[in-house]
Design a protein around this motif. Structure first.
Motif, mmCIF file in Angstrom:
data_model
loop_
_atom_site.group_PDB
_atom_site.id
_atom_site.type_symbol
_atom_site.label_atom_id
_atom_site.label_comp_id
_atom_site.label_asym_id
_atom_site.label_seq_id
_atom_site.Cartn_x
_atom_site.Cartn_y
_atom_site.Cartn_z
ATOM 1 N N LYS A 156 0.828 -1.212 0.000
ATOM 2 C CA LYS A 156 0.000 0.000 0.000
ATOM 3 C C LYS A 156 0.860 1.259 0.000
ATOM 4 O O LYS A 156 0.567 2.228 -0.709
ATOM 5 C CB LYS A 156 -0.916 -0.001 1.227
ATOM 6 C CG LYS A 156 -2.055 -0.994 1.153
ATOM 7 C CD LYS A 156 -2.932 -0.902 2.403
ATOM 8 C CE LYS A 156 -4.081 -1.884 2.341
ATOM 9 N NZ LYS A 156 -4.939 -1.804 3.560
ATOM 10 N N THR A 157 1.916 1.253 0.800
ATOM 11 C CA THR A 157 2.783 2.431 0.872
ATOM 12 C C THR A 157 3.472 2.685 -0.462
ATOM 13 O O THR A 157 3.569 3.829 -0.922
ATOM 14 C CB THR A 157 3.837 2.251 1.976
ATOM 15 O OG1 THR A 157 3.183 1.973 3.221
ATOM 16 C CG2 THR A 157 4.678 3.510 2.139
ATOM 17 N N ARG A 159 2.513 1.678 -3.485
ATOM 18 C CA ARG A 159 1.534 2.049 -4.522
ATOM 19 C C ARG A 159 1.114 3.517 -4.381
ATOM 20 O O ARG A 159 1.063 4.269 -5.368
ATOM 21 C CB ARG A 159 0.312 1.147 -4.416
ATOM 22 C CG ARG A 159 -0.719 1.373 -5.533
ATOM 23 C CD ARG A 159 -1.880 0.418 -5.398
ATOM 24 N NE ARG A 159 -1.457 -0.974 -5.542
ATOM 25 C CZ ARG A 159 -1.370 -1.850 -4.531
ATOM 26 N NH1 ARG A 159 -1.678 -1.475 -3.293
ATOM 27 N NH2 ARG A 159 -0.971 -3.086 -4.746
ATOM 28 N N LEU A 160 0.811 3.932 -3.157
ATOM 29 C CA LEU A 160 0.393 5.320 -2.943
ATOM 30 C C LEU A 160 1.539 6.281 -3.213
ATOM 31 O O LEU A 160 1.334 7.370 -3.771
ATOM 32 C CB LEU A 160 -0.114 5.497 -1.508
ATOM 33 C CG LEU A 160 -0.616 6.890 -1.133
ATOM 34 C CD1 LEU A 160 -1.719 7.349 -2.086
ATOM 35 C CD2 LEU A 160 -1.109 6.916 0.307
ATOM 36 N N LYS A 163 1.780 6.873 -6.908
ATOM 37 C CA LYS A 163 0.672 7.726 -7.364
ATOM 38 C C LYS A 163 0.939 9.187 -7.007
ATOM 39 O O LYS A 163 0.752 10.098 -7.845
ATOM 40 C CB LYS A 163 -0.623 7.255 -6.719
ATOM 41 C CG LYS A 163 -1.843 8.086 -7.080
ATOM 42 C CD LYS A 163 -3.094 7.533 -6.391
ATOM 43 C CE LYS A 163 -4.319 8.372 -6.723
ATOM 44 N NZ LYS A 163 -5.534 7.828 -6.033
ATOM 45 N N LEU A 164 1.397 9.431 -5.776
ATOM 46 C CA LEU A 164 1.641 10.808 -5.338
ATOM 47 C C LEU A 164 2.876 11.406 -5.997
ATOM 48 O O LEU A 164 2.955 12.624 -6.164
ATOM 49 C CB LEU A 164 1.770 10.849 -3.818
ATOM 50 C CG LEU A 164 0.483 10.533 -3.046
ATOM 51 C CD1 LEU A 164 0.723 10.605 -1.534
ATOM 52 C CD2 LEU A 164 -0.636 11.508 -3.434
ATOM 53 N N GLU A 179 2.981 15.932 0.404
ATOM 54 C CA GLU A 179 2.197 14.710 0.554
ATOM 55 C C GLU A 179 2.974 13.497 0.051
ATOM 56 O O GLU A 179 2.909 12.419 0.653
ATOM 57 C CB GLU A 179 0.866 14.840 -0.191
ATOM 58 C CG GLU A 179 -0.102 15.819 0.439
ATOM 59 C CD GLU A 179 -0.410 15.470 1.885
ATOM 60 O OE1 GLU A 179 -0.735 14.286 2.165
ATOM 61 O OE2 GLU A 179 -0.319 16.373 2.753
ATOM 62 N N TRP A 180 3.694 13.668 -1.051
ATOM 63 C CA TRP A 180 4.522 12.570 -1.556
ATOM 64 C C TRP A 180 5.628 12.238 -0.551
ATOM 65 O O TRP A 180 5.921 11.071 -0.287
ATOM 66 C CB TRP A 180 5.112 12.945 -2.910
ATOM 67 C CG TRP A 180 6.035 11.901 -3.478
ATOM 68 C CD1 TRP A 180 5.901 10.537 -3.394
ATOM 69 C CD2 TRP A 180 7.249 12.130 -4.201
ATOM 70 N NE1 TRP A 180 6.944 9.912 -4.036
ATOM 71 C CE2 TRP A 180 7.780 10.862 -4.531
ATOM 72 C CE3 TRP A 180 7.911 13.287 -4.615
ATOM 73 C CZ2 TRP A 180 8.965 10.726 -5.255
ATOM 74 C CZ3 TRP A 180 9.092 13.146 -5.341
ATOM 75 C CH2 TRP A 180 9.610 11.878 -5.660
ATOM 76 N N GLN A 183 4.820 9.675 2.122
ATOM 77 C CA GLN A 183 4.846 8.279 1.705
ATOM 78 C C GLN A 183 6.270 7.779 1.492
ATOM 79 O O GLN A 183 6.565 6.601 1.733
ATOM 80 C CB GLN A 183 4.016 8.094 0.436
ATOM 81 C CG GLN A 183 2.548 8.388 0.633
ATOM 82 C CD GLN A 183 1.955 7.599 1.793
ATOM 83 O OE1 GLN A 183 2.170 6.385 1.903
ATOM 84 N NE2 GLN A 183 1.209 8.274 2.662
ATOM 85 N N TYR A 267 9.883 3.641 -7.780
ATOM 86 C CA TYR A 267 8.456 3.768 -8.075
ATOM 87 C C TYR A 267 8.087 3.360 -9.502
ATOM 88 O O TYR A 267 6.905 3.200 -9.815
ATOM 89 C CB TYR A 267 7.989 5.193 -7.787
ATOM 90 C CG TYR A 267 7.958 5.499 -6.310
ATOM 91 C CD1 TYR A 267 7.082 4.829 -5.457
ATOM 92 C CD2 TYR A 267 8.808 6.444 -5.751
ATOM 93 C CE1 TYR A 267 7.045 5.091 -4.098
ATOM 94 C CE2 TYR A 267 8.781 6.720 -4.393
ATOM 95 C CZ TYR A 267 7.899 6.047 -3.565
ATOM 96 O OH TYR A 267 7.878 6.306 -2.217
ATOM 97 N N THR A 271 4.038 -2.423 -8.104
ATOM 98 C CA THR A 271 4.016 -2.693 -6.667
ATOM 99 C C THR A 271 4.150 -4.177 -6.355
ATOM 100 O O THR A 271 4.898 -4.563 -5.445
ATOM 101 C CB THR A 271 2.722 -2.132 -6.051
ATOM 102 O OG1 THR A 271 2.749 -0.710 -6.136
ATOM 103 C CG2 THR A 271 2.591 -2.546 -4.591
#
Length: 305
Positions: A156-157, A159-160, A163-164, A179-180, A183, A267, A271
């Motif tokens: 989850k970490t 993947r998010l 995205k960020l 915000e990025w 994570q 990244y 994932t």
């Protein structure tokens, strides 16, 4: 692993409470250390929750509230450090008089915040909350032992974060990069639990650490620039201040490019493939020990905290 996560959480909560000295007014370094410990516990809570975590009670909210208090205090100290860094990079932009006034105003802001927190009993409230959370840790439970205890949260970490990262690069604004950064730091904390077992994981930890530091500096500049935009200390030097802020903005762009370069390879990986790679690194470095001594996986990370 699950037992080791709970053990590390208890250690970090005790460390944070000790840094805050039972509710007395802590110094800058103590607040910084307590904040780091709280962030580590929040990363552990994320791993526990992601693995069908149970009996966490109100721990996530309590940790978020404690971190908010610690962050406000840290931001006040960080502005002074950031101003000094920017002035070292551009020593001739602002007059000595304005520089002195800015330092004085930042010191007044920091002292006023510290008094408000101390007089309101906030530190005592934070230490009491940390103690209450620590008492609940032994009841936390997960669905898996071994690497399975952290695999869902790690995925989850990652993947998010990917995205960020895309959102930050596209938007190119301070809030998106901040915000990025959260994570990036979460993934950094999670992988640090395993870095002693694999050179590849250790390399990821180093890359994420550099990126987090760069974006931390970027955030500190954004906070400082917001403060300077409303400062009464620059009256009469509006042109010089605009130049100073433009140069600060260019430095932020450098920091953001550094963060992207350091984490792009992490990244870009899907994932699922990333989690499988980390799982394989775990197995290759410590075969047949995954279920025998789960607590030992986090012992070194706890000692180094």
């Amino acid at each position: 692993m699950a037992h080791g996560l709970r053990r590390l959480a208890k250690k970090q909560l005790a460390s944070a409470r000790e840094c805050l000295d039972g509710g007395k007014s802590p110094g800058e370094s103590a607040v910084h250390a307590a904040r780091k410990s709280v962030k580590k516990v929040r990363a552990i809570v994320h791993l526990v929750r992601s693995d069908d975590g149970r009996r966490l009670s109100k721990s996530p909210k309590r940790l978020r509230d404690a971190n908010r208090v610690l962050s406000q205090s840290r931001d006040a100290d960080a502005m002074t450090e950031t101003l000094a860094t920017l002035l070292d990079r551009e020593p001739r932009v602002l007059s000595q008089h304005t520089r002195a006034r800015l330092h004085r105003q930042l010191a007044e802001h920091r002292d006023a915040l510290s008094r408000a927190v101390a007089e309101g009993g906030t530190w005592r409230g934070v230490t009491d909350e940390l103690s209450a959370i620590r008492k609940t840790v032994k009841r936390w439970s997960q669905s898996h032992e071994g690497f399975g205890a952290m695999a869902p949260g790690l995925g989850k970490t990652h993947r998010l974060g990917g995205k960020l990262m895309g959102r930050a690069v596209d938007g190119d604004d301070a809030d998106s990069f901040h915000e990025w950064r959260k994570q990036i730091k979460a993934l950094w904390y999670e992988l640090r639990l395993l870095e002693e077992f694999s050179p590849s994981v250790k390399r990821y930890v180093e890359q994420l650490g550099r990126a987090e530091t760069a974006l931390g500096d970027d955030h500190n500049i954004a906070v400082l620039c917001g403060f300077l935009g409303e400062s009464r200390a620059v009256a009469g030097e509006a042109g010089a201040m605009r130049q100073f802020l433009r140069q600060a903005g260019r430095y932020q762009q450098e920091l953001r490019r550094t963060a992207v370069a350091d984490t792009k390879a992490i990244y870009e990986v899907a994932t699922g493939a990333f989690v499988r790679e980390v799982r394989q690194a775990w197995r290759d470095r410590r075969p047949n020990r995954e279920t025998r001594r789960p607590a030992s996986r986090t012992s070194k990370a706890a000692r180094q905290s």
